[in-house]
Design an enzyme around this catalytic site. Structure first.
Site, PDB file in Angstrom:
ATOM      1  N   SER A 143      22.915 -12.410  49.284  1.00  0.00           N
ATOM      2  CA  SER A 143      24.144 -11.406  49.610  1.00  0.00           C
ATOM      3  C   SER A 143      24.550 -12.000  51.208  1.00  0.00           C
ATOM      4  CB  SER A 143      23.327 -10.117  49.864  1.00  0.00           C
ATOM      5  OG  SER A 143      24.513  -9.262  50.460  1.00  0.00           O
ATOM      6  N   TYR A 156      17.013  -4.503  53.166  1.00  0.00           N
ATOM      7  CA  TYR A 156      17.748  -5.125  52.082  1.00  0.00           C
ATOM      8  C   TYR A 156      18.142  -6.647  52.806  1.00  0.00           C
ATOM      9  CZ  TYR A 156      21.458  -6.254  48.765  1.00  0.00           C
ATOM     10  OH  TYR A 156      22.282  -6.827  48.204  1.00  0.00           O
TER      11      TYR A 156
HETATM   12  N1  LIG Z   1      27.677  -5.600  44.336  1.00  0.00           N
HETATM   13  C1  LIG Z   1      27.709  -6.322  45.599  1.00  0.00           C
HETATM   14  O1  LIG Z   1      28.509  -5.817  46.605  1.00  0.00           O
HETATM   15  C2  LIG Z   1      26.405  -7.041  45.782  1.00  0.00           C
HETATM   16  C3  LIG Z   1      26.764  -7.990  47.242  1.00  0.00           C
HETATM   17  C4  LIG Z   1      25.888  -9.003  47.291  1.00  0.00           C
HETATM   18  C5  LIG Z   1      24.639  -9.131  46.536  1.00  0.00           C
HETATM   19  N2  LIG Z   1      24.583  -8.389  45.390  1.00  0.00           N
HETATM   20  C6  LIG Z   1      23.398  -8.710  44.484  1.00  0.00           C
HETATM   21  O2  LIG Z   1      23.740  -8.784  43.343  1.00  0.00           O
HETATM   22  C7  LIG Z   1      22.482  -8.340  42.215  1.00  0.00           C
HETATM   23  C8  LIG Z   1      23.187  -7.734  41.200  1.00  0.00           C
HETATM   24  O3  LIG Z   1      23.772  -6.297  41.785  1.00  0.00           O
HETATM   25  P1  LIG Z   1      25.083  -5.635  41.219  1.00  0.00           P
HETATM   26  O4  LIG Z   1      25.908  -5.442  42.158  1.00  0.00           O
HETATM   27  O5  LIG Z   1      25.360  -6.084  40.132  1.00  0.00           O
HETATM   28  O6  LIG Z   1      24.171  -4.019  41.041  1.00  0.00           O
HETATM   29  P2  LIG Z   1      24.051  -3.293  39.774  1.00  0.00           P
HETATM   30  O7  LIG Z   1      25.194  -2.876  39.180  1.00  0.00           O
HETATM   31  O8  LIG Z   1      23.342  -2.024  40.296  1.00  0.00           O
HETATM   32  O9  LIG Z   1      22.973  -4.144  38.906  1.00  0.00           O
HETATM   33  C9  LIG Z   1      21.686  -4.223  39.230  1.00  0.00           C
HETATM   34  C10 LIG Z   1      21.143  -4.724  38.086  1.00  0.00           C
HETATM   35  O10 LIG Z   1      19.599  -4.888  38.424  1.00  0.00           O
HETATM   36  C11 LIG Z   1      18.895  -4.636  37.348  1.00  0.00           C
HETATM   37  N3  LIG Z   1      17.403  -4.284  37.907  1.00  0.00           N
HETATM   38  C12 LIG Z   1      17.250  -3.471  38.884  1.00  0.00           C
HETATM   39  N4  LIG Z   1      15.839  -3.240  39.109  1.00  0.00           N
HETATM   40  C13 LIG Z   1      15.279  -4.055  37.842  1.00  0.00           C
HETATM   41  C14 LIG Z   1      14.088  -4.327  37.499  1.00  0.00           C
HETATM   42  N5  LIG Z   1      12.947  -3.829  38.207  1.00  0.00           N
HETATM   43  N6  LIG Z   1      13.791  -5.106  36.285  1.00  0.00           N
HETATM   44  C15 LIG Z   1      14.987  -5.539  35.824  1.00  0.00           C
HETATM   45  N7  LIG Z   1      16.000  -5.659  36.405  1.00  0.00           N
HETATM   46  C16 LIG Z   1      16.362  -4.543  37.094  1.00  0.00           C
HETATM   47  C17 LIG Z   1      19.612  -3.483  36.935  1.00  0.00           C
HETATM   48  O11 LIG Z   1      19.196  -3.041  35.454  1.00  0.00           O
HETATM   49  P3  LIG Z   1      18.258  -1.993  34.949  1.00  0.00           P
HETATM   50  O12 LIG Z   1      18.523  -0.831  35.968  1.00  0.00           O
HETATM   51  O13 LIG Z   1      18.703  -1.761  33.517  1.00  0.00           O
HETATM   52  O14 LIG Z   1      16.973  -2.662  35.055  1.00  0.00           O
HETATM   53  C18 LIG Z   1      21.051  -3.972  36.857  1.00  0.00           C
HETATM   54  O15 LIG Z   1      21.423  -4.586  35.554  1.00  0.00           O
HETATM   55  C19 LIG Z   1      21.483  -7.853  43.280  1.00  0.00           C
HETATM   56  O16 LIG Z   1      20.559  -8.723  43.305  1.00  0.00           O
HETATM   57  C20 LIG Z   1      22.574  -7.304  44.467  1.00  0.00           C
HETATM   58  O17 LIG Z   1      21.638  -7.418  45.495  1.00  0.00           O
HETATM   59  C21 LIG Z   1      25.344  -7.411  45.136  1.00  0.00           C
END
Ligand SMILES: NC(=O)c1ccc[n+]([C@@H]2O[C@H](COP(=O)([O-])OP(=O)(O)OC[C@H]3O[C@@H](n4cnc5c(N)ncnc54)[C@H](OP(=O)(O)O)[C@@H]3O)[C@@H](O)[C@H]2O)c1
Length: 248
Positions: A143, A156
């Site tokens: 991130s 985080y």
């Molecule tokens: N959105 C942003 O602005 C942003 C920016 C930088 C980095 N990121 C990173 O991108 C990645 C994806 O995030 P997102 O933005 O797509 O958020 P999101 O929509 O909340 O998706 C998070 C995903 O992680 C899964 N997850 C959470 N805990 C888990 C576990 N214990 N086992 C398996 N799966 C798990 C969730 O699935 P379940 O709940 O079904 O398990 C969900 O599919 C993360 O690593 C986040 O830190 C996001």
């Protein structure tokens, strides 16, 4: 001409929403076989059905990435089903931001378990197969918060900094096996991530920040496809991108 994606077997953790879901759609449309991993079984099963109905190849494997046995089971299932693993996208993660003095110890633990240990478990589960294949690609999602820390993002940011360090160490270690490694650091992307912030004041700020400038999740899908789609002798090691208007 090959797009270097068509026919590859790709495992995507956190495929039930946001970045993982968008990547699954895009990579499937480019001909990849996608294995969808997350805890919410119904969501990934529905997505797999949708992709299969549209002519793609997808399999849902319910997985909690904070449990090594489940991640190993995921990798074993992929090898049993398809005979190989070409790409792992270590994407599952959470971001329950809060200042340290609120003592949200359970949130610290969950972030460390999923954002750091989950990434390590994914790497550990696929490495023996990729070493044997003498090919493979591991993509870890960090991130912008792994490059910058702000009040409230300490834990985080620490987990995402760890993902960057793990990715660089991995890169050097897997050179002899012809395995590619990429760390992708997105800025604000419109997903469910910010919904995980439970502290009312922090959540309000984050919601405002995301509402003002977050970009759609297909930005991530394109970045992933760019890295995977390079010829086999080109290893895109790092991608950092932000919404154009994001200052932080
Ligand atoms: N959105 C942003 O602005 C942003 C920016 C930088 C980095 N990121 C990173 O991108 C990645 C994806 O995030 P997102 O933005 O797509 O958020 P999101 O929509 O909340 O998706 C998070 C995903 O992680 C899964 N997850 C959470 N805990 C888990 C576990 N214990 N086992 C398996 N799966 C798990 C969730 O699935 P379940 O709940 O079904 O398990 C969900 O599919 C993360 O690593 C986040 O830190 C996001």
């Amino acid at each position: 001409m090959s797009n270097n994606i068509d026919g590859k077997v790709m495992v995507i953790t956190g495929a039930s929403s946001g970045l993982g879901r968008a990547a699954a759609h895009h990579l499937s449309s480019l001909g990849a076989t996608v294995v969808l991993a997350a805890r919410r079984a119904e969501r990934i099963q529905t997505l797999a059905q949708e992709l299969n109905k549209g002519g793609g190849r997808a399999l849902a494997v319910t997985t909690d990435v904070s449990e090594f046995d489940q991640v190993q089971q995921l990798a074993d299932t992929v090898v049993e089903t398809y005979g190989r693993i070409d790409v792992l996208i270590n994407n599952a993660g959470l971001m329950p931001l809060s200042p340290l003095d609120r003592l949200k110890v359970a949130d610290w633990d969950r972030m460390i378990d999923v954002n750091i240990k989950g990434v390590l478990y994914g790497i550990g589960a696929v490495l023996p197969t990729m070493k044997k294949q003498e090919s493979g690609h591991i993509i870890n999602v960090a991130s912008v918060a792994g490059h910058k820390v702000r009040p409230g993002s300490t834990v985080y940011s620490a987990t995402k900094t760890a993902v960057r360090v793990i990715s660089e160490g991995l890169r050097q270690e897997v050179k002899p096996y012809n395995i590619r490694t990429t760390v992708i650091s997105p800025g604000a992307v419109d997903t469910e991530l910010a919904d995980g912030v439970t502290e009312v004041d922090v959540a309000e700020n984050i919601r405002k920040f995301y509402a003002e400038l977050a970009v759609p999740a297909d930005s991530f899908a394109r970045a992933v496809a760019f890295a995977i789609g390079q010829p086999a002798n080109i290893d895109i090691n790092e991608i950092l991108y932000r919404p154009t208007r994001q200052e932080y």
